[in-house]
Every structure is written in structure tokens, then in C-alpha cells.
Design an enzyme around this catalytic site. Structure first.
Site, short mmCIF file in Angstrom:
data_model
loop_
_atom_site.label_atom_id
_atom_site.label_comp_id
_atom_site.label_asym_id
_atom_site.label_seq_id
_atom_site.Cartn_x
_atom_site.Cartn_y
_atom_site.Cartn_z
N ASP A 72 -39.95 5.70 29.04
CA ASP A 72 -39.16 6.23 27.97
C ASP A 72 -38.10 5.60 27.46
O ASP A 72 -37.84 4.45 27.92
CB ASP A 72 -38.70 7.76 28.63
CG ASP A 72 -38.19 7.50 30.16
OD1 ASP A 72 -37.66 6.30 30.30
OD2 ASP A 72 -37.68 8.59 31.01
N HIS A 137 -38.33 16.44 36.55
CA HIS A 137 -39.04 15.98 35.40
C HIS A 137 -39.55 14.60 35.89
O HIS A 137 -38.80 13.75 36.30
CB HIS A 137 -38.40 15.88 34.14
CG HIS A 137 -37.18 15.42 34.06
ND1 HIS A 137 -35.93 15.77 34.02
CD2 HIS A 137 -37.03 13.81 33.87
CE1 HIS A 137 -34.86 14.78 33.81
NE2 HIS A 137 -35.53 13.72 33.64
N GLU A 142 -40.03 17.02 30.59
CA GLU A 142 -39.15 18.20 30.88
C GLU A 142 -39.86 19.42 31.21
O GLU A 142 -41.00 19.59 31.07
CB GLU A 142 -38.10 18.75 29.81
CG GLU A 142 -37.36 17.49 29.32
CD GLU A 142 -36.06 17.29 30.31
OE1 GLU A 142 -36.16 17.60 31.37
OE2 GLU A 142 -35.02 16.66 29.86
N1 LIG Z 1 -35.79 9.91 31.88
C1 LIG Z 1 -35.13 9.65 33.06
C2 LIG Z 1 -36.29 9.57 34.08
O1 LIG Z 1 -37.05 8.60 33.92
C3 LIG Z 1 -35.42 9.39 35.58
O2 LIG Z 1 -36.30 9.56 36.51
C4 LIG Z 1 -34.48 10.47 35.71
C5 LIG Z 1 -33.70 10.40 36.72
O3 LIG Z 1 -32.89 9.51 36.75
P1 LIG Z 1 -31.82 8.94 37.99
O4 LIG Z 1 -32.57 8.01 38.75
O5 LIG Z 1 -30.68 8.05 37.36
O6 LIG Z 1 -31.35 10.17 38.68
O7 LIG Z 1 -33.36 10.44 34.51
C6 LIG Z 1 -34.04 10.42 33.37
O8 LIG Z 1 -33.89 11.48 32.72
#
Ligand SMILES: N[C@@H]1[C@@H](O)[C@H](O)[C@@H](COP(=O)(O)O)O[C@@H]1O
Length: 263
Positions: A72, A137, A142
Site C-alpha cells: 500500500d 485490516h 478497512e
Molecule cells: N496500511 C498499514 C498496514 O499495512 C499495517 O499493517 C497497519 C499496522 O501498522 P503497524 O505495524 O504500524 O501497527 O497499519 C497501516 O494501516
């Protein structure tokens, strides 16, 4: 599904990095047959990347014949913005290893309509590494996202915007409101999915992923349908799971051994 539980985020990240190194090496990638790796950003994979860089520097793995597809990217900030996923990936992984820039793919407004075709042209993703949001997600799929979705533009939920404000000096207004993201189906199409989650903040998402019903409200639950799905978590992320569930998966690891990079 396999669940790997380790005491700390450090140990979980090390396990995931070692697993990826083993998978790449066992695959014996070449110019004509590269290893296609799906990648996430976020705090969850940061230490995995640090360990991959260490392994590369120690001569234990090369990315010369690895092709990457990130999952993403934000819409509305430039790729050079320090919080773009583009910047994140170069800072934590790409600039430290021998991957040729032409083999790096990050979704964008320009390429997202072709993104799944680009992946297919390489024969599909061999291993997709994922994180998970606290609301369950995967990528930016989402709650309410179609479980058959492919790469597209998504509006971010308030929960994700608030969660990601920590990367924008806590300023919710500075967080982009939409993103380009691979779909749930894009992740499901990978031959293997490895998800890393740590901390209590992910415990409910981990519970849904393991004990919940498949639902588009927790897009991570789609991975229950994946034939080769490994979830690597630290102890804190198991806190909402039933004791029996954790024991069950720990028994499997004890009896069958830790998943190996078999092809
Ligand atoms: N789009 C990303 C995801 O790909 C990720 O897995 C998630 C968790 O992030 P983190 O690893 O910083 O908790 O957050 C974001 O929204």
C-alpha cells in the site's frame, strides 16, 4: 494455519526474518526465476527489515533476484515525503540491500489499475509478508472491504487515521485520508502469507484472525481460507486468545517442528 508465538517483538521479528531468508535461499532465485515478495510497512515489520539487512550484510542472503511488491501507499503525499511508504521502504530496507530499483514495485495512482497484472506477469507472489491494523485490516483493506478485492483506492477509517497519526507528529489532520492498496484477494493469491503482529494493541485483531468467523469487518479473517498462512506474534498479542487456542498451536509447533522453508 500456523501460529508462532515468541516472548518478545524482537524474537518474533527475528523468526520472521530468518524464515524469509530461508525461503529466498531455498527457492534459489535467478534472473529468469526471481523470488516475488510482497511487503508491508508500519512498525510491525521494522525489526524484520533490520534483521534482513543484517543477514544481507553478513552475506547470508541476496536480493539481486528478488522482486518486491509493496502492499500500500498513501494518496496525497509525495513519494519523497518522510512518511510515505516509499520513503519508509528505502529507509528500512531497499537502500541497504542489493535489490535493483527496477525490481521494486510500490502501488501508486499511476500504476494501481495495472498492479495485479504486474504481479501476475511475474507469476504471482511467492510470499506476502503482512502486518495487521488494530481493527483487523490487512494492507488498507478497512472493515467492510470486499474479501474479493484487488488493488484499488480506499478511504481510510477514522480509526486508522488516528492510529497512524503517531507517524505524523500526532497530527490527525496531516494523515492522508485515502490510500492505494492491494486487495484482500491480491494477498490471498500469494502462495504463502506470513503475518507479524505484536503488542496488546493487536490482541483483538489476532483473536479475530484465529478464533473469529470470516468477515469483511475484520479483513484479516479472510486468511483463514489461505492454504499456507503463518501468523507470528509475541506473547502480548495473544492476550485475547483462549488459553486453549494458544496451547493448541504451541503443541503443533512442538510436535511438528517450527515451519521450515520447504518448497
Ligand atoms: N496500511 C498499514 C498496514 O499495512 C499495517 O499493517 C497497519 C499496522 O501498522 P503497524 O505495524 O504500524 O501497527 O497499519 C497501516 O494501516
Amino acid at each position: 494455519m500456523k501460529l508462532i508465538v515468541r516472548d518478545s517483538k524482537q524474537q518474533t521479528s527475528l523468526w520472521v526474518a530468518e524464515y524469509i531468508v530461508d525461503r529466498i535461499n531455498a527457492f534459489k532465485p535467478s534472473k529468469d526465476r526471481p523470488f516475488v515478495l510482497g511487503l508491508p510497512t508500519g512498525s510491525s515489520p521494522e525489526l524484520v527489515y533490520a534483521n534482513l539487512v543484517k543477514s544481507y550484510k553478513a552475506g547470508r542472503v541476496s536480493f539481486q533476484h528478488v522482486v518486491t511488491f509493496n502492499m500500500d501507499e498513501y494518496v496525497g503525499i509525495s513519494t519523497s515525503h518522510p512518511q510515505s511508504y516509499h520513503s519508509f521502504m528505502f529507509k528500512h530496507l531497499f537502500q541497504h540491500v542489493d535489490i535493483p530499483p527496477s525490481q521494486i514495485h510500490i502501488p501508486s495512482l499511476e500504476n494501481y489499475q495495472r498492479y495485479d497484472d504486474m504481479i501476475a506477469k511475474y507469476g504471482g507472489i511467492e510470499l506476502f509478508l503482512c502486518g495487521v491494523g488494530s481493527d483487523g485490516h490487512i494492507a488498507f483493506n478497512e472493515p467492510g472491504s470486499s474479501l474479493s478485492s484487488k488493488t484499488r483506492i480506499k478511504t481510510l477509517t477514522k480509526e486508522t487515521i488516528v492510529a497512524n497519526a503517531r507517524f505524523f507528529d500526532g497530527n490527525i489532520e496531516a494523515v492522508p485520508k485515502s490510500a492505494v492498496t492491494v486487495g484482500v484477494k491480491t494477498v490471498m493469491d500469494a502462495r504463502e502469507v506470513v503475518l507479524i503482529a505484536d503488542g496488546r494493541g493487536k490482541a483483538e485483531a489476532v483473536r479475530q484472525a484465529l478464533e473469529g468467523s470470516v468477515s469483511h469487518m475484520w479483513t484479516v479473517t479472510a486468511l483463514q481460507m489461505h492454504p499456507k498462512f503463518v501468523m507470528a506474534v509475541d506473547e502480548a498479542a495473544t492476550e485475547e486468545l483462549r488459553v486453549k487456542t494458544v496451547k493448541y498451536f504451541k503443541d503443533i509447533e512442538r510436535e511438528q517442528g517450527t515451519p521450515k522453508a520447504k518448497l
